[in-house]
Scaffold this active site. Structure first.
Site, PDB file in Angstrom:
ATOM      1  N   HIS A   1       1.055  -1.665  -0.031  1.00 35.88           N
ATOM      2  CA  HIS A   1      -0.046   0.404  -0.336  1.00 35.88           C
ATOM      3  C   HIS A   1       0.892   1.158   0.562  1.00 35.88           C
ATOM      4  O   HIS A   1       1.949   1.121   0.979  1.00 35.88           O
ATOM      5  CB  HIS A   1      -1.013  -0.507   1.389  1.00 35.88           C
ATOM      6  CG  HIS A   1      -1.932   0.354   1.009  1.00 35.88           C
ATOM      7  ND1 HIS A   1      -2.036   2.040   1.059  1.00 35.88           N
ATOM      8  CD2 HIS A   1      -3.658   0.635   1.053  1.00 35.88           C
ATOM      9  CE1 HIS A   1      -3.559   3.212   0.866  1.00 35.88           C
ATOM     10  NE2 HIS A   1      -4.084   1.810   0.544  1.00 35.88           N
TER      11      HIS A   1
ATOM     12  N   GLY B   1       4.235  22.170  10.772  1.00 33.42           N
ATOM     13  CA  GLY B   1       5.377  21.575  10.810  1.00 33.42           C
ATOM     14  C   GLY B   1       6.584  21.705  10.583  1.00 33.42           C
ATOM     15  O   GLY B   1       6.406  22.986   8.931  1.00 33.42           O
TER      16      GLY B   1
ATOM     17  N   HIS C   1      10.190  14.156   8.932  1.00 34.84           N
ATOM     18  CA  HIS C   1      11.150  13.131   9.861  1.00 34.84           C
ATOM     19  C   HIS C   1      11.768  12.089   9.172  1.00 34.84           C
ATOM     20  O   HIS C   1      11.336  11.454   8.502  1.00 34.84           O
ATOM     21  CB  HIS C   1       9.611  13.135  10.971  1.00 34.84           C
ATOM     22  CG  HIS C   1       9.627  12.366  12.380  1.00 34.84           C
ATOM     23  ND1 HIS C   1      11.048  10.760  12.678  1.00 34.84           N
ATOM     24  CD2 HIS C   1      10.014  12.774  13.476  1.00 34.84           C
ATOM     25  CE1 HIS C   1      10.742  11.014  13.659  1.00 34.84           C
ATOM     26  NE2 HIS C   1      10.777  11.821  14.593  1.00 34.84           N
ATOM     27  N   PRO C   2      12.830  11.511  10.242  1.00 34.17           N
ATOM     28  CA  PRO C   2      14.010  11.022   9.280  1.00 34.17           C
ATOM     29  C   PRO C   2      12.825   9.434   9.272  1.00 34.17           C
ATOM     30  O   PRO C   2      12.480   8.813   8.265  1.00 34.17           O
ATOM     31  CB  PRO C   2      14.771  11.001  10.322  1.00 34.17           C
ATOM     32  CG  PRO C   2      14.727  12.433  11.009  1.00 34.17           C
ATOM     33  CD  PRO C   2      13.468  12.693  11.201  1.00 34.17           C
TER      34      PRO C   2
ATOM     35  N   ALA D   1      10.015   8.786   9.954  1.00 34.91           N
ATOM     36  CA  ALA D   1       8.347   8.864  10.824  1.00 34.91           C
ATOM     37  C   ALA D   1       7.259   9.558   9.117  1.00 34.91           C
ATOM     38  O   ALA D   1       6.207   9.983   9.056  1.00 34.91           O
ATOM     39  CB  ALA D   1       7.498   9.408  12.073  1.00 34.91           C
ATOM     40  N   GLY D   2       8.007  10.808   8.471  1.00 34.88           N
ATOM     41  CA  GLY D   2       7.897  11.121   7.295  1.00 34.88           C
ATOM     42  C   GLY D   2       6.731  11.659   7.559  1.00 34.88           C
ATOM     43  O   GLY D   2       7.472  12.878   7.859  1.00 34.88           O
TER      44      GLY D   2
END
Lengths: 298, 298
Positions: B81, B162, B167-168, B170-171
């Protein structure tokens, strides 16, 4: 979480402080919701609608009877509405997750406790009746409080629970179980009262119509239209959609259209869901698929 | 009591202990009910359905993200997915006693807190989108986690909240508000797939049909029938009854009857009540007249 509705009819509708004390008796029980309380001074009568699980509903009925014994004396009570008890009628009604059999059990259980705790005779009626002659409220109540001692002197009218003579101040209680009643009116786009009366006659049980329909034709003078006013006494066995479609077809035969319908007061969710299931031809649908029902569980 | 549904999609569907930790994070918040949690190992993805009032739902989303940050690293994540975040998509859905505008406010409020607490960029989508180009999830997610840093380097893809870089581990998160989706299938009494496909084409928005209908025709091989498989993305503006009647009429034109319909998964009560209101021509009806709704109020 099973839901039982209970609709006690109490012989007091004039003294606001007594009505408030009676309401407070119900509200004092945790786990029961008093959904509606209406008092009619002419009838000198109040109708409460409460709901909850079996055990708190039973507790609320007992609290209500205790309060009624404290405040109501039928020997000095007058009003237009027939009555034979201070707490006159107490039906338990299955709404969700509970069977009629369970409501009958609850009615008998509560009746036994009422009889032993308060020495009030109790007659069971409707689905809880001990014989066909006792199904109808009107038959049990005929003669009212004033004629009750004489009526109960006959073995035929021995109570189902409690003493064989009326309680001096509180008379007797008619307790039982029945399906929820839906007040469902269908308005016709005509002022011809004869058409409404003919349709009412066609659909009601007493003149050959559906088993669980009571109906009459009435004029809504201010709107210049007529109404088929319907009480549905078992929406599972005689569903709204079947009655609605029958009224529409009968009206067509007189060249009349259905203007609209209306539900007066409360209805169980299942009555509406069943209409949606019918018209949308929904297969394999469960009330568990309704998001709000999931939120109420447990 | 207002009800908001929230359906987070999380990029973990293989490790049972992680799925359980994520579920536990939601369950730990009082006032939120986890109605459903399904995990797909092939997709390596889980879909949670929770519901409650605004403030606990927000708290549960924050708890879920904190748990996902602890357990999920997209740099080593694979699955069928598409995804761009450890917590990938978070829609807030108005169910009862709450407006879409309030859900949009809740999405923005939650997004701001996610950004400041976890330093994860958030993109707003659907009814919460800051521009038409960001309404569709697919447009935001195109390029996925692996392409996100390059995509966000363009000012066109600055996040709504943000940091301007992923985020490295968590994207990013796509957060927003949308109407509840109803999976509504209509089965036809025929094995002619061309008929199902033609009807799907007639009713779906993309080829000239109803604004809030996605539809396709599929064969149900084992039953020897065909199905018009429908996603209703706004049942208030494109109600079930209108789609059902349109399908029935289109089918008639090919000499085909509707066999049945079905709802897959959950539906808001209002979607069914609205069908009953339509077919029974109910006037002046309020959801407050449904007994179960009275019981849920405060």
């Amino acid at each position: 979480m099973p839901i039982i509705e209970c609709v006690p009819n109490i012989s007091e509708g004039r003294r606001p402080e007594v009505c408030e004390a009676l309401r407070q008796a119900v509200r004092s029980v945790t786990g029961v919701r008093l959904l509606d309380a209406s008092s009619d001074p002419a009838h000198n009568r109040s109708v409460f609608t409460m709901a909850g699980e079996a055990s708190p509903v039973k507790a609320a009925v007992l609290a209500l009877i205790a309060s009624a014994l404290e405040h109501i004396d039928l020997r000095t009570h007058t009003g237009e509405h027939p009555r034979l008890g201070a707490v006159d009628v107490v039906p338990f009604v299955p709404i969700e997750g509970v069977t009629m059999t369970e409501c009958v059990g609850l009615a008998k259980d509560t009746a036994a406790e009422v009889a032993s705790r308060f020495q009030i005779p109790v007659f069971l009626y409707e689905d809880a009746a001990s014989s066909p002659a006792r199904r109808n409220l009107e038959d049990i109540r005929r003669g009212e409080f004033e004629g009750l001692a004489a009526k109960m002197a006959s073995p035929e009218w021995a109570p189902d629970f409690g003493p064989s003579r009326p309680h001096p101040a509180a008379g007797a209680i008619v307790m039982g179980a029945r399906m929820p009643l839906i007040a469902f009116n269908i308005n016709l786009a005509t002022d011809r009262l004869d058409v409404a009366k003919k349709i009412a006659s066609a659909i009601r049980h007493s003149s050959g119509g559906f088993r669980f329909v009571k109906a009459m034709g009435v004029a809504l003078e201010d709107r210049g239209i007529v109404q088929v006013s319907i009480n549905l006494t078992n929406y599972e066995k005689t569903p709204m959609h079947r009655v609605f479609d029958a009224v529409r077809r009968e009206a067509e035969r007189y060249g009349v259209a259905v203007l609209e319908s209306e539900i007066i007061g409360l209805t169980p969710q299942a009555a509406l869901v069943s209409a949606a299931e019918h018209y949308l031809q929904l297969a394999r649908f469960s009330s568990n698929q309704i998001l709000e029902n999931r939120l109420r569980d447990r």
